[in-house]
Design a protein around this motif. Structure first.
Motif, mmCIF file in Angstrom:
data_model
loop_
_atom_site.group_PDB
_atom_site.id
_atom_site.type_symbol
_atom_site.label_atom_id
_atom_site.label_comp_id
_atom_site.label_asym_id
_atom_site.label_seq_id
_atom_site.Cartn_x
_atom_site.Cartn_y
_atom_site.Cartn_z
ATOM 1 N N LEU A 554 0.835 -1.203 0.000
ATOM 2 C CA LEU A 554 0.000 0.000 0.000
ATOM 3 C C LEU A 554 0.867 1.250 0.000
ATOM 4 N N TRP A 561 -6.631 5.793 -5.704
ATOM 5 C CA TRP A 561 -5.353 5.565 -6.358
ATOM 6 C C TRP A 561 -5.576 5.166 -7.814
ATOM 7 N N PRO A 590 -7.864 -1.237 -0.474
ATOM 8 C CA PRO A 590 -6.742 -2.188 -0.657
ATOM 9 C C PRO A 590 -7.143 -3.422 -1.444
#
Length: 931
Positions: A554, A561, A590
């Motif tokens: 990460l 992102w 994530p």
């Protein structure tokens, strides 16, 4: 050891021994004057009745050549003299030997004859013949005619024009050594080209218009003498006002640009080039990466040189007509005066289409036009319609009023003959008014019969005239384009502070050098970002994971992102054959990052691509931004090129991509930006467009510096560069490829010739080459010189420096000129300056030194002189010379102390100083030095 910037190495800091560095200039102007001023000429023919030979001999006689003419033909009788030509049947019978030989033989028979004549001392030869067999002749075949001629030139030093050369015309020297079909009148137009037929057409066109030539040269497929060699000769001898240049291909771009820029500073230069597409390009060189038009870089080069390029042959004739008849424009604001509104509206439509500027008349002018009833349509506004019933007197009065308006730069009159105002009478009145016009005047006389007399009057008076409003606007916009390229050639912009730090830039150099030494073809995305940051560019933050684990680590910044896997294929600039796996998907968690990473890995695996890292960047959808592309590419002829334009679809990018040759400054960078269509959008959306343009200009100047500072940087593609409405710039995606150094078309700033020095009283100072942005320093320095110091330097009073002076003193082509400033250690105060001007052959260089009066006696003059000597020795110059006022005792003592010999020139009343720097190695060099 000395650190020096030298052509061929292009390293920003190259340590070389202190031996002589000979610049590779070819043979330059060696013996070129013998093509234009021979004392005797020999024509070598296959037979006395050969048609080509007879045409050449006729032209020599008709041109009035005043020297001896020999003709050699196997069927001649020795001693025959016919119409001033001495005929012989053997080359050995020609004594004394002619300086210029003209070959009319089949080209395959020339090498044996040229070898013999070169051994006897012939210095110049013209080969008129050629043909299909010559076109097929290859330089890499030692037995070919091309290779044999090239070898003779190299070994013997003889200069050759041709084969397929039309010949040389120099009316100033009564020479017509050509196969031209029409007489050539004496005049102020010069033609230099690579096509004889273009030259023939130009001569015929000029003859019909009563225009004469000073020189006319068509080189053909020359094995030796180049366009730049002849242009060097033209620059040295002058004698022409305008030059027509026809170009098919060039070899040494730096030599070409140096001579062309020098010509354009003093003369009108119009160029036309063939080979704009792949099927007509004779060079066989590839397109520059990232560009779609083969000719785009050539356009940029000619503009940078101050040359007006025309696209069509008929445009060439029109351009000459306009440029030689109109004075340089003070501006581009035009007012239209016509005897019919419809005519003026036609001109206005074309003016708007081409982006011209319609003048805004002053209130006083508008009032006068209204009061006198001289504008019958929209009273008092531009265009001015005097009406179909206007008399010649009223037409003249309207022109007088608008020509005196300070807001008007050009008056374009459009006239149709009427019974009330015949064209001839209107023309006579306007020609009489012309000397009193403040503005430039262009005329359009519509019609063929009655208007013909008006056009003839203007032709004889040297006034630009046209047959239609649209053609007149073409002429006006041509002058506007010429004014713009001349502005780029002569402007002196303010200084720009290079971003980044020396340490970071050194790291960037080391990174690229190391990659090159390891024979890598490109940097990674991460390494490219380090290079950009080293030069002060803002880049989007990035987190790199090197794929050592199944999951991607990460980043330290919050989502959203975006993810891009980095592999060798997407590290190559403009690699459009490889479609990326993604990178625009917004990733919020994530787990989504892991899923996207797995998807992209599978995509790469399907295409046999091996990723070596993952790049994660923040995605900023909340900040409005527009994308542009910029960077550096390499042209096979002109070397490094800076580009700017739109980002997006490949076709949109290449269509809008504009280019410029480094080195750049703020003014040149701004001109590049304004050429692109994306700038109009950026300016409209920006909160502060002037500030944005300044930021973009500084970015392009930085790219220009990178092109010169990083010799192994082949291509840099920054795409996209995000531009926010607030004016923030941030590079998002970037790719950099690596390659061997390549020469520049315009020599970059020679930073290696900078050094710190200590003056006599311990004052710390710095010696460095002059820069374009030193205009303000030079101006302030001049104001602090005494009248005596100015007179010693210029041999006359010169209380102020003009803009032209400043351009000449600060804008140098460093391969021909050098000027060293002595400045204080803060680089804010100029203490002295030394200059050298090399001749084209690098045989002799003239020096000049001037030191501020309050710095006399501190060793400043010696430091400057020693720097000049060190530099001139290093670049291989053979002799330095200068002229010194007899009463300038300090300079006389200085030159003697460093080894000059001096002598008094009684005719000029000066002291001549000479210093041998290097020994001559050729007969030509010894002849130039009088040895």
């Amino acid at each position: 050891m000395t650190s020096v910037h030298r052509p061929g190495s292009w390293s920003s800091s190259v340590a070389v021994p202190d031996e002589v560095m000979m610049l590779d200039k070819g043979m330059g102007v060696q013996f070129v004057e013998h093509f234009f001023r021979p004392r005797a000429i020999m024509v070598v023919a296959p037979g006395r009745e050969d048609a080509l030979t007879q045409a050449v001999l006729f032209n020599l006689r008709e041109g009035g050549f005043r020297g001896k003419i020999w003709a050699v033909a196997p069927d001649s009788q020795a001693g025959d003299v016919l119409e001033g030509v001495q005929w012989v049947n053997l080359l050995e019978a020609v004594t004394p030997l002619a300086e210029l030989v003209i070959f009319c033989l089949p080209v395959d028979d020339v090498p044996d004859q040229l070898e013999l004549l070169a051994a006897r001392g012939v210095s110049a030869a013209i080969i008129l013949t050629g043909g299909a067999r010559w076109s097929e002749s290859r330089l890499d075949d030692p037995a070919s005619t091309r290779s044999r001629l090239h070898d003779i030139v190299r070994r013997k030093g003889v200069r050759v024009m041709g084969p397929e050369c039309m010949g040389v015309v120099s009316t100033r020297h009564y020479l017509n050594a050509s196969c031209a079909s029409v007489p050539v009148a004496r005049g102020r137009l010069a033609y230099l080209g690579q096509s004889g037929m273009v030259g023939h057409a130009l001569m015929d066109w000029a003859a019909a218009r009563g225009i004469g030539f000073s020189n006319l040269v068509a080189l053909g497929d020359s094995v030796d003498v180049t366009l730049a060699d002849v242009l060097d000769h033209f620059n040295q001898t002058g004698g022409y006002r305008a030059l027509v240049l026809h170009i098919e291909q060039i070899t040494n771009a730096m030599h070409f640009m140096t001579t062309l820029r020098e010509a354009a500073r003093h003369h009108v230069v119009v160029a036309i080039k063939s080979g704009r597409c792949a099927s007509t390009d004779l060079s066989g060189r590839p397109l520059a990466p990232g560009l779609s038009r083969r000719d785009q870089v050539f356009d940029a080069a000619l503009s940078r040189a101050g040359v007006l390029r025309v696209a069509h042959s008929d445009g060439l004739m029109d351009a000459l007509d306009t440029l030689t008849r109109l004075p340089a424009l003070a501006g581009e604001r035009v007012v239209l005066v016509s005897n019919g509104l419809g005519l003026a509206l036609l001109a206005m439509d074309e003016l708007a289409r081409q982006g011209g500027v319609l003048a805004e008349l002053s209130s006083a002018c508008r009032q006068a036009l209204s009061d006198e009833g001289l504008d019958v349509s929209v009273s008092g506004h531009n265009p001015v319609d005097v009406g179909s019933l206007a008399t010649p007197e009223r037409f003249e009065r309207a022109v007088r009023l608008v020509a005196d308006d300070p807001g008007v730069d050009v008056v374009l009159t459009i006239h149709v003959p009427t019974r009330m105002a015949p064209s001839r009478e209107v023309a006579e009145r306007l020609l009489a008014l012309r000397p009193d016009m403040r503005s430039a005047w262009m005329s359009c006389w519509m019609g063929l019969q009655d208007a013909r007399e008006a056009r003839q009057l203007c032709q004889r008076a040297g006034v630009a005239h046209y047959r239609s409003p649209e053609k007149a606007i073409d002429g006006l916009m041509l002058m506007a384009r010429y004014r713009q390229v001349q502005h780029l050639l002569r402007q002196t912009p303010p200084a720009v502070q290079l971003p980044g730090t020396p340490a970071r830039r050194d790291q960037a150099r080391h990174l690229i050098q190391q990659a090159f030494d390891r024979r890598r073809s490109a940097l990674t995305h991460e390494e490219c970002g380090q290079v950009l940051e080293g030069y002060g560019m803002a880049i989007t933050p990035a987190h790199y994971d090197y794929l050592n684990a199944e999951t991607i680590s990460l980043p330290p910044f919050s989502p959203p992102w975006r993810l891009r896997l980095i592999h060798p294929a997407n590290c190559q600039p403009f690699n459009d054959d490889v479609i990326d796996a993604g990178g625009n998907t917004s990733i919020a968690t994530p787990s989504a990052l892991a899923d996207e990473g797995a998807r992209q890995r599978a995509w790469c695996q399907d295409r046999n691509l091996i990723p070596f890292s993952a790049c994660i960047q923040p995605r900023r959808d909340d900040v409005p931004a527009m994308s542009i592309s910029c960077g550096i590419t390499r042209d096979a002829t002109f070397g490094p090129v800076v580009f700017f334009g739109r980002a997006g679809h490949h076709l949109d990018e290449t269509a809008d991509r504009q280019v410029a040759l480094p080195p750049l400054n703020n003014a040149l960078a701004a001109a590049l930006i304004e050429q692109s269509s994306v700038w109009s959008i950026l300016a409209h959306q920006s909160e502060a467009p002037d500030n944005l343009q300044d930021q973009l200009s500084r970015l392009l100047v930085t790219l220009s510096h990178m092109a010169t500072d990083l010799p192994h940087l082949a291509v840099l593609d920054i795409n996209p560069l995000e531009v926010t409405t607030a004016g923030e710039l941030r590079a998002d995606s970037y790719r950099l490829s690596i390659g061997p150094p390549t020469p520049f078309a315009i020599m970059p700033y020679p930073e290696e010739w900078q050094r710190n020095v200590t003056l006599g009283k311990g004052q710390q100072a710095r010696l460095r080459p002059v820069r374009e942005e030193d205009a303000a320093l030079v101006t302030e320095f001049h104001t602090r010189l005494s009248r005596e110091s100015i007179r010693f330097r210029y041999f006359r009073d010169k209380p102020q420096l003009s803009q032209v002076d400043l351009s000449r003193l600060t804008q140098l082509d460093y391969d021909r000129q050098m000027a060293f400033l002595l400045v204080n250690d803060a680089d804010t105060d100029m203490l002295g300056v030394a200059r050298v001007w090399n001749d084209p052959d690098n045989v002799r260089t003239e020096f000049a030194i001037i030191v501020r009066d309050d710095m006399h006696g501190q060793g400043a003059g010696r430091l400057l002189m020693e720097q000049l000597i060190r530099y001139s020795r290093h670049v291989g110059t053979l002799e330095m010379y200068g002229k010194i006022a007899p009463e300038n005792r300090a300079m006389r003592a200085l030159v003697i102390s460093v080894g000059f010999t001096t002598s008094l020139d009684m005719d000029e009343g000066v002291i001549n100083a000479r210093l041998m720097l290097n020994e001559p190695s050729t007969a030509w060099q010894r002849q130039r030095l009088g040895k």
